[in-house]
Design an enzyme around this catalytic site. Structure first.
Site, PDB file in Angstrom:
ATOM      1  N   HIS A 244      -9.573   1.559   4.913  1.00 37.11           N
ATOM      2  CA  HIS A 244      -8.301   1.713   5.620  1.00 37.11           C
ATOM      3  C   HIS A 244      -8.496   2.670   6.795  1.00 37.11           C
ATOM      4  CE1 HIS A 244      -4.152   2.672   6.523  1.00 37.11           C
ATOM      5  NE2 HIS A 244      -3.830   1.571   5.878  1.00 37.11           N
TER       6      HIS A 244
ATOM      7  N   ASN B 123       0.881  -1.175   0.000  1.00 38.27           N
ATOM      8  CA  ASN B 123       0.000   0.000   0.000  1.00 38.27           C
ATOM      9  C   ASN B 123       0.914   1.218   0.000  1.00 38.27           C
ATOM     10  OD1 ASN B 123      -1.733   2.090   0.477  1.00 38.27           O
ATOM     11  ND2 ASN B 123      -2.367   1.434   2.521  1.00 38.27           N
TER      12      ASN B 123
ATOM     13  N   GLU C 151      -5.656  -4.678  10.526  1.00 39.04           N
ATOM     14  CA  GLU C 151      -4.621  -3.666  10.730  1.00 39.04           C
ATOM     15  C   GLU C 151      -4.889  -2.928  12.040  1.00 39.04           C
ATOM     16  OE1 GLU C 151      -2.610  -2.572   6.684  1.00 39.04           O
ATOM     17  OE2 GLU C 151      -4.054  -1.054   7.263  1.00 39.04           O
TER      18      GLU C 151
ATOM     19  N   LYS D  49       0.215   4.242  -0.213  1.00 39.60           N
ATOM     20  CA  LYS D  49      -0.370   5.435   0.422  1.00 39.60           C
ATOM     21  C   LYS D  49      -0.075   6.669  -0.469  1.00 39.60           C
ATOM     22  CE  LYS D  49      -0.141   3.154   4.852  1.00 39.60           C
ATOM     23  NZ  LYS D  49      -0.075   3.242   6.298  1.00 39.60           N
TER      24      LYS D  49
ATOM     25  N   GLU E 221      -6.797   4.989   7.861  1.00 42.09           N
ATOM     26  CA  GLU E 221      -6.502   6.394   7.561  1.00 42.09           C
ATOM     27  C   GLU E 221      -7.691   7.064   6.883  1.00 42.09           C
ATOM     28  OE1 GLU E 221      -2.825   5.549   5.586  1.00 42.09           O
ATOM     29  OE2 GLU E 221      -1.928   5.013   7.511  1.00 42.09           O
TER      30      GLU E 221
ATOM     31  N   SER F   6       3.318  -2.181  10.392  1.00 35.31           N
ATOM     32  CA  SER F   6       4.756  -2.275  10.662  1.00 35.31           C
ATOM     33  C   SER F   6       5.343  -3.641  10.325  1.00 35.31           C
ATOM     34  CB  SER F   6       5.061  -1.888  12.116  1.00 35.31           C
ATOM     35  OG  SER F   6       4.703  -0.540  12.344  1.00 35.31           O
TER      36      SER F   6
ATOM     37  N   GLY G  85       2.497   2.266  10.894  1.00 38.00           N
ATOM     38  CA  GLY G  85       3.487   3.336  10.752  1.00 38.00           C
ATOM     39  C   GLY G  85       4.197   3.691  12.040  1.00 38.00           C
TER      40      GLY G  85
HETATM   41  P1  13P Z   1       2.991   0.373   7.713  1.00 36.30           P
HETATM   42  O1  13P Z   1       3.467  -0.946   7.127  1.00 36.30           O
HETATM   43  O2  13P Z   1       3.758   1.547   7.220  1.00 36.30           O
HETATM   44  O3  13P Z   1       2.886   0.281   9.200  1.00 36.30           O
HETATM   45  O4  13P Z   1       1.502   0.597   7.168  1.00 36.30           O
HETATM   46  C1  13P Z   1       0.588  -0.437   7.275  1.00 36.30           C
HETATM   47  C2  13P Z   1      -0.615  -0.079   6.494  1.00 36.30           C
HETATM   48  O5  13P Z   1      -1.363   0.801   6.867  1.00 36.30           O
HETATM   49  C3  13P Z   1      -0.872  -0.809   5.252  1.00 36.30           C
HETATM   50  O6  13P Z   1      -2.139  -0.534   4.747  1.00 36.30           O
END
Ligand code: 13P
Length: 246
Positions: free
Chosen positions: A93, A9, A164, A11, A95, A208, A170
């Protein structure tokens, strides 16, 4: 036997100049023993399709409109994603739930719109740190997933689910393999009870995931691969994660 799936992903990252070597490095690393995909910002879908079409690598988007078409400025419809060869669309997601106030019913409608166009939704669920500390993890993820299951009806078995935990995204703070497995087992039982297809559905872990913790996570019986954020932007690291799923 469920084939593992590793999805990058990206982002809000990337540039046309920077993406090209990353996509080329992944293509050069084939074959993989698992399914591999990247979910990229919308403007790059054409470039990924051009770079990878005809090969075994897959791609998708990070969101999808709940609407088919119409006066919805800024939205991107599932049919448009299908036009670019998208196999997947991430929906729900954390976010987007946090920064765009997406509700469980909206996430479910997006998943339905994607499936209707042959795009597999990767439906994200996960608890916040406060919810985990309050002992609400199971209740939260089951509630998030149940709305999607209900909305998709007999098609629910076609989605991919991603667990997640918000506190692991992150932050460098991964759920332990045991913590993640415990939640995955709950989700699989819920999917099995509701759809009868839980045993063949893929449930990914995200938060992560790095090259050095991926193998232990993917070794868990109910973890069928990963949804990878930051580590998917570095070719060597992402390839190592994909190999860990093989
Ligand atoms: P990270 O791997 O950067 O923690 O992000 C995970 C994520 O949100 C994947 O959709």
């Amino acid at each position: 036997m469920r084939r593992k799936l590793v999805v990058g992903n990206w982002k809000l990252h990337g540039s046309r100049a920077g993406n090209a070597p990353l996509l080329a490095a992944l293509a050069a690393a084939r074959p993989f023993a698992c399914d591999v995909a990247v979910c990229v910002p919308f403007p790059y879908l054409g470039d990924v399709a051009a770079a990878w079409s005809g090969g075994e690598l897959l791609w998708g988007a990070q969101d999808c409109s709940a609407h088919e078409q119409g006066a919805y400025t800024g939205e991107v419809a599932a049919a448009m994603l299908a036009d670019f060869g998208c196999r997947f669309a991430i929906v729900g997601h954390s976010e987007r739930r946090q920064f765009h106030h997406e509700s469980d019913p909206l996430v479910a409608d997006k998943a339905k719109a994607a499936l209707a166009r042959g795009v597999t939704p990767i439906v994200c669920v996960g608890e916040s740190l406060a919810q985990r500390e309050a002992g609400q993890t199971e209740e939260v993820v089951k509630r998030q997933l149940s709305v999607v299951i209900h909305t998709l009806g007999h098609c629910a078995g076609e989605m991919v689910v991603a667990y997640e935990p918000v506190w692991a995204i992150g932050t460098g703070r991964t759920a332990s393999p045991e913590q993640a497995q415990a939640v995955h087992a709950v989700l699989r039982a819920q999917l099995q009870a509701a759809t009868g297809h839980g045993e063949r559905m893929r449930i990914l872990y995200g938060g992560s995931v790095k090259a050095d913790n991926a193998a232990a996570l993917f070794a868990q019986p109910d973890i069928d691969g990963g949804l990878i954020g930051g580590a998917s932007l570095k070719a060597a690291e992402f390839i190592a994660i994909c190999r860990a799923a093989g």
